[in-house]
Write a protein that holds these residues in place. Structure first.
Motif, PDB file in Angstrom:
ATOM      1  N   MET A 299       0.823  -1.211   0.000  1.00  0.00           N
ATOM      2  CA  MET A 299       0.000   0.000   0.000  1.00  0.00           C
ATOM      3  C   MET A 299       0.862   1.269   0.000  1.00  0.00           C
ATOM      4  O   MET A 299       0.498   2.273  -0.624  1.00  0.00           O
ATOM      5  CB  MET A 299      -0.938   0.003   1.206  1.00  0.00           C
ATOM      6  N   SER A 300       1.994   1.216   0.678  1.00  0.00           N
ATOM      7  CA  SER A 300       2.853   2.405   0.715  1.00  0.00           C
ATOM      8  C   SER A 300       3.478   2.675  -0.651  1.00  0.00           C
ATOM      9  O   SER A 300       3.639   3.829  -1.058  1.00  0.00           O
ATOM     10  CB  SER A 300       3.944   2.251   1.781  1.00  0.00           C
ATOM     11  N   VAL A 301       3.810   1.607  -1.377  1.00  0.00           N
ATOM     12  CA  VAL A 301       4.349   1.771  -2.738  1.00  0.00           C
ATOM     13  C   VAL A 301       3.268   2.309  -3.671  1.00  0.00           C
ATOM     14  O   VAL A 301       3.522   3.140  -4.539  1.00  0.00           O
ATOM     15  CB  VAL A 301       4.903   0.428  -3.252  1.00  0.00           C
ATOM     16  N   PHE A 302       2.032   1.862  -3.460  1.00  0.00           N
ATOM     17  CA  PHE A 302       0.919   2.275  -4.316  1.00  0.00           C
ATOM     18  C   PHE A 302       0.428   3.670  -3.904  1.00  0.00           C
ATOM     19  O   PHE A 302      -0.607   3.850  -3.277  1.00  0.00           O
ATOM     20  CB  PHE A 302      -0.221   1.255  -4.237  1.00  0.00           C
ATOM     21  N   GLY A 303       1.225   4.659  -4.231  1.00  0.00           N
ATOM     22  CA  GLY A 303       0.831   6.046  -4.019  1.00  0.00           C
ATOM     23  C   GLY A 303       0.725   6.445  -2.563  1.00  0.00           C
ATOM     24  O   GLY A 303      -0.082   7.297  -2.199  1.00  0.00           O
ATOM     25  N   ARG A 304       1.553   5.814  -1.711  1.00  0.00           N
ATOM     26  CA  ARG A 304       1.577   6.157  -0.278  1.00  0.00           C
ATOM     27  C   ARG A 304       0.189   6.059   0.351  1.00  0.00           C
ATOM     28  O   ARG A 304      -0.229   6.907   1.147  1.00  0.00           O
ATOM     29  CB  ARG A 304       2.174   7.544  -0.071  1.00  0.00           C
ATOM     30  N   ALA A 305      -0.527   4.987  -0.016  1.00  0.00           N
ATOM     31  CA  ALA A 305      -1.868   4.771   0.523  1.00  0.00           C
ATOM     32  C   ALA A 305      -1.823   4.348   1.990  1.00  0.00           C
ATOM     33  O   ALA A 305      -2.867   4.271   2.644  1.00  0.00           O
ATOM     34  CB  ALA A 305      -2.594   3.704  -0.309  1.00  0.00           C
ATOM     35  N   TYR A 306      -0.626   4.052   2.484  1.00  0.00           N
ATOM     36  CA  TYR A 306      -0.454   3.705   3.896  1.00  0.00           C
ATOM     37  C   TYR A 306       0.875   4.270   4.369  1.00  0.00           C
ATOM     38  O   TYR A 306       1.842   4.317   3.619  1.00  0.00           O
ATOM     39  CB  TYR A 306      -0.455   2.177   4.096  1.00  0.00           C
ATOM     40  N   GLY A 307       0.918   4.669   5.644  1.00  0.00           N
ATOM     41  CA  GLY A 307       2.184   4.959   6.302  1.00  0.00           C
ATOM     42  C   GLY A 307       2.545   6.429   6.382  1.00  0.00           C
ATOM     43  O   GLY A 307       1.972   7.294   5.715  1.00  0.00           O
ATOM     44  N   THR A 308       3.526   6.702   7.255  1.00  0.00           N
ATOM     45  CA  THR A 308       4.103   8.037   7.394  1.00  0.00           C
ATOM     46  C   THR A 308       5.622   7.889   7.380  1.00  0.00           C
ATOM     47  O   THR A 308       6.153   6.784   7.504  1.00  0.00           O
ATOM     48  CB  THR A 308       3.672   8.699   8.720  1.00  0.00           C
ATOM     49  N   GLY A 309       6.315   9.019   7.243  1.00  0.00           N
ATOM     50  CA  GLY A 309       7.775   8.993   7.261  1.00  0.00           C
ATOM     51  C   GLY A 309       8.355   8.029   6.252  1.00  0.00           C
ATOM     52  O   GLY A 309       9.301   7.293   6.539  1.00  0.00           O
ATOM     53  N   ILE A 310       7.788   8.026   5.048  1.00  0.00           N
ATOM     54  CA  ILE A 310       8.215   7.067   4.015  1.00  0.00           C
ATOM     55  C   ILE A 310       9.485   7.583   3.333  1.00  0.00           C
ATOM     56  O   ILE A 310       9.569   8.748   2.933  1.00  0.00           O
ATOM     57  CB  ILE A 310       7.096   6.861   2.982  1.00  0.00           C
ATOM     58  N   SER A 311      10.467   6.684   3.214  1.00  0.00           N
ATOM     59  CA  SER A 311      11.702   7.038   2.513  1.00  0.00           C
ATOM     60  C   SER A 311      12.131   5.891   1.618  1.00  0.00           C
ATOM     61  O   SER A 311      11.658   4.764   1.757  1.00  0.00           O
ATOM     62  CB  SER A 311      12.811   7.375   3.520  1.00  0.00           C
ATOM     63  N   GLY A 312      13.036   6.183   0.686  1.00  0.00           N
ATOM     64  CA  GLY A 312      13.489   5.179  -0.275  1.00  0.00           C
ATOM     65  C   GLY A 312      13.208   5.653  -1.690  1.00  0.00           C
ATOM     66  O   GLY A 312      12.723   6.773  -1.915  1.00  0.00           O
ATOM     67  N   ARG A 313      13.506   4.792  -2.658  1.00  0.00           N
ATOM     68  CA  ARG A 313      13.336   5.164  -4.066  1.00  0.00           C
ATOM     69  C   ARG A 313      12.512   4.119  -4.800  1.00  0.00           C
ATOM     70  O   ARG A 313      12.598   2.920  -4.508  1.00  0.00           O
ATOM     71  CB  ARG A 313      14.690   5.280  -4.763  1.00  0.00           C
ATOM     72  N   ILE A 314      11.717   4.591  -5.763  1.00  0.00           N
ATOM     73  CA  ILE A 314      11.010   3.702  -6.690  1.00  0.00           C
ATOM     74  C   ILE A 314      11.480   4.044  -8.093  1.00  0.00           C
ATOM     75  O   ILE A 314      11.416   5.217  -8.513  1.00  0.00           O
ATOM     76  CB  ILE A 314       9.484   3.859  -6.574  1.00  0.00           C
ATOM     77  N   LEU A 315      11.988   3.042  -8.820  1.00  0.00           N
ATOM     78  CA  LEU A 315      12.429   3.240 -10.203  1.00  0.00           C
ATOM     79  C   LEU A 315      11.506   2.449 -11.124  1.00  0.00           C
ATOM     80  O   LEU A 315      11.282   1.251 -10.915  1.00  0.00           O
ATOM     81  CB  LEU A 315      13.869   2.785 -10.394  1.00  0.00           C
ATOM     82  N   LYS A 316      10.975   3.127 -12.124  1.00  0.00           N
ATOM     83  CA  LYS A 316      10.114   2.501 -13.117  1.00  0.00           C
ATOM     84  C   LYS A 316      10.837   2.559 -14.449  1.00  0.00           C
ATOM     85  O   LYS A 316      11.203   3.643 -14.919  1.00  0.00           O
ATOM     86  CB  LYS A 316       8.783   3.272 -13.176  1.00  0.00           C
ATOM     87  N   ASN A 317      11.097   1.393 -15.023  1.00  0.00           N
ATOM     88  CA  ASN A 317      11.852   1.307 -16.285  1.00  0.00           C
ATOM     89  C   ASN A 317      13.183   2.058 -16.181  1.00  0.00           C
ATOM     90  O   ASN A 317      13.604   2.751 -17.113  1.00  0.00           O
ATOM     91  CB  ASN A 317      11.025   1.850 -17.452  1.00  0.00           C
ATOM     92  N   GLY A 318      13.827   1.941 -15.017  1.00  0.00           N
ATOM     93  CA  GLY A 318      15.148   2.521 -14.807  1.00  0.00           C
ATOM     94  C   GLY A 318      15.164   3.979 -14.402  1.00  0.00           C
ATOM     95  O   GLY A 318      16.226   4.523 -14.103  1.00  0.00           O
ATOM     96  N   LYS A 319      14.007   4.650 -14.363  1.00  0.00           N
ATOM     97  CA  LYS A 319      13.960   6.070 -14.008  1.00  0.00           C
ATOM     98  C   LYS A 319      13.208   6.244 -12.686  1.00  0.00           C
ATOM     99  O   LYS A 319      12.170   5.619 -12.476  1.00  0.00           O
ATOM    100  CB  LYS A 319      13.258   6.877 -15.102  1.00  0.00           C
ATOM    101  N   GLN A 320      13.747   7.100 -11.829  1.00  0.00           N
ATOM    102  CA  GLN A 320      13.097   7.327 -10.548  1.00  0.00           C
ATOM    103  C   GLN A 320      11.764   8.053 -10.746  1.00  0.00           C
ATOM    104  O   GLN A 320      11.668   9.000 -11.541  1.00  0.00           O
ATOM    105  CB  GLN A 320      14.004   8.148  -9.624  1.00  0.00           C
ATOM    106  N   VAL A 321      10.733   7.581 -10.030  1.00  0.00           N
ATOM    107  CA  VAL A 321       9.413   8.217 -10.104  1.00  0.00           C
ATOM    108  C   VAL A 321       8.953   8.562  -8.687  1.00  0.00           C
ATOM    109  O   VAL A 321       9.333   7.911  -7.718  1.00  0.00           O
ATOM    110  CB  VAL A 321       8.371   7.301 -10.786  1.00  0.00           C
ATOM    111  N   GLU A 322       8.152   9.594  -8.592  1.00  0.00           N
ATOM    112  CA  GLU A 322       7.555  10.001  -7.315  1.00  0.00           C
ATOM    113  C   GLU A 322       6.075   9.629  -7.349  1.00  0.00           C
ATOM    114  O   GLU A 322       5.308  10.171  -8.141  1.00  0.00           O
ATOM    115  CB  GLU A 322       7.721  11.511  -7.095  1.00  0.00           C
ATOM    116  N   LEU A 323       5.697   8.682  -6.494  1.00  0.00           N
ATOM    117  CA  LEU A 323       4.303   8.236  -6.439  1.00  0.00           C
ATOM    118  C   LEU A 323       3.709   8.741  -5.125  1.00  0.00           C
ATOM    119  O   LEU A 323       3.680   8.024  -4.120  1.00  0.00           O
ATOM    120  CB  LEU A 323       4.221   6.706  -6.532  1.00  0.00           C
TER     121      LEU A 323
END
Length: 497
Positions: A299-323
């Motif tokens: 849920m946290s990966v899916f558009g921060r639908a859960y959680g607080t103080g989220i950190s880390g990186r998500i890369l889609k097709n090699g490029k960093q994305v902000e969800l």
């Protein structure tokens, strides 16, 4: 029960069903979703009153014509539905005696209420204070409150519809032990369950329904999983999982050093520095015990639908994305099918077509012809068993509801599908159909992440499996190396702090 026939508009749910239950036994009823199990029990308990069905009910030798649920309860028949009928804001004691209050001179006697509730709670192994709000206890304990409520009504025949569907292994084991104790006290139990291992462990007798008809009734010594499955689906399921030849491509999603804090306890990490990857055409499993952080990670990966103080990186097709929102996640090709489809995945009072279109809507106008056309396409391709796309979703079986959830997300054209407990609460035949759909999605080049509490499901379905313990990734095994033992070892692995 003899010759029970029950018809809904356009559907004959029960066709001349017969059921005989002996005093003091645990009698299991098995069948696929839509086989008529719950409908049969609703007839027995007066939810469907006399006159709404054909056939005869004899209880303790007397012919019954229940006009409603209070009539059946007066006779000693109590049903506990899969969706628990508790008021979360009221106390345990208030829930136990709701509609059956302990009163004196028109006022509730709270001392008597709490004392008698405490005695009933001891009987079911519930050690909470009777004045505790139901919202403050877990689902397993809420199930015990329902049983205590039934015992307060001098129950003779207790009906439980999927009582362990939402429980973890420990709570399920406790509930089964409690049912054995009730049987020893002379209380007859009828249990509807999809968990065949539990049926075999607890039932004295098993009746199998298929397509609204009685197939056979088996004594405990005759029962095997294979025989139950063959009766339920009309054929042997020699292989529980459809054949799957993966064609795995390049990496599509990478989650790096992902950390999530609890919204209710901000200092507590529920996901701790997790890193995992998904590739096109690959089915990846995520295994972990209850509380390991699987759903929280998804849920946290899916558009921060859960959680607080989220950190880390998500890369889609090699490029960093902000969800940073669910809309961001959908726009970047992610989809998340929740583990609780009835609460979060569907609008149960709306129809199939509107549920399917819900996540893909853009702008303010809806082309109703296009919506109908698209829904009809999914109705056929997903084999959704319903008269048409205008059917109300809440009246579908669990397996067909899950197909609607999957259709909704497929319509958004995702590259990555996260499926959280995709076969929870559905029967073996419908599971096979869901597995086939998952294989097809991977075959189309999508990456699929499957979260499941059933290790055999992950082993039979996935190309690669991650394990999670206390919020940390503790292992990664390819299909050829994964076993239940190796996964459980990694799932219970202590993580240094």
């Amino acid at each position: 029960m003899s010759g029970i026939t029950k018809t809904f508009p356009g559907v004959k749910a029960l066709k001349d069903v017969n059921l005989t239950v002996r005093r003091g036994e645990i009698h299991a009823i098995c069948g696929e979703n839509g086989a008529g199990k719950s409908t049969l029990m609703k007839v027995l308990s007066g939810v469907h009153p006399h006159g709404d069905y054909d056939g005869e009910i004899l209880f303790e030798g007397r012919r019954c014509a229940f006009g409603g649920i209070r009539d059946s309860e007066r006779a000693g028949i109590v049903i506990i539905h899969q969706e628990l009928a508790l008021s979360p804001q009221l106390s345990i004691a208030e829930n136990i005696f709701l509609g059956n209050e302990r009163a004196r001179r028109g006022f509730i006697d709270w001392n008597r209420t709490n004392f008698e509730a405490g005695e009933l709670m001891k009987r079911v192994g519930l050690r909470e204070n009777p004045v505790t709000a139901v919202s403050d206890i877990g689902v397993g304990k809420q199930q015990l409150v329902e049983i205590a409520k039934a015992l307060s009504k001098d129950v003779k025949l207790l009906i439980l519809d999927e009582p362990t569907a939402a429980l973890n292994d420990d709570d399920s084991a406790h509930l089964l032990d409690l049912l054995r104790g009730l049987r020893d006290d002379g209380i007859t139990c009828v249990i509807i369950s999809h968990k065949l291992n539990e049926v075999i462990a607890i039932a004295d007798t098993v009746t199998i329904l298929r397509d609204g008809q009685t197939i056979e009734t088996l004594a405990a010594g005759e029962v095997t999983e294979e025989r139950i499955i063959a009766g339920m689906v009309g054929r042997a399921l020699d292989n529980r999982f459809p054949p799957h030849e993966p064609s795995i491509g390049e990496e599509v999603l990478r989650i790096e050093d992902w950390t999530v804090h609890s919204p209710s306890q901000p200092g507590r990490k529920v996901v701790d520095s997790a890193t995992l990857t998904l590739r096109r055409g690959e089915i990846v499993g995520l295994a972990g015990l209850m509380g390991a952080g699987r759903t929280e990670l998804a849920m946290s990966v899916f558009g921060r639908a859960y959680g607080t103080g989220i950190s880390g990186r998500i890369l889609k097709n090699g490029k960093q994305v902000e969800l940073r929102s669910v809309e961001d996640a959908i726009r970047h090709g992610l989809a998340y099918a929740t583990e609780d489809r009835k609460r979060y995945g569907l609008n149960l009072i709306d129809d199939i077509k509107r549920n399917i279109s819900a996540a893909a809507l853009k702008g303010v106008w809806v082309d109703e012809r296009e919506e109908y056309r698209v829904a009809e396409g999914f109705h056929r391709s997903m084999n959704i068993k319903a008269p048409g796309v205008s059917s109300v979703v809440g009246k579908l079986s669990g397996g067909n509801q899950q197909k609607v959830v999957l259709s909704k997300w497929i319509l958004t054209e995702p590259d990555v599908l996260i499926l959280d407990e995709p076969t929870r609460g559905i029967d073996v035949g419908a599971k096979y159909e869901i597995y086939t759909i998952i294989n097809r999605l991977a075959g189309e080049g999508r990456a699929v992440l499957v979260i499941s509490s059933e290790l055999p499901e992950l082993l039979g379905l996935c190309d690669r499996i991650y394990t999670l313990s206390e919020g940390r990734i503790t292992g990664e095994l390819p299909r050829g190396e994964a076993t239940q033992e190796s996964l459980m070892h990694l799932m219970t692995k202590g993580t240094p702090r």
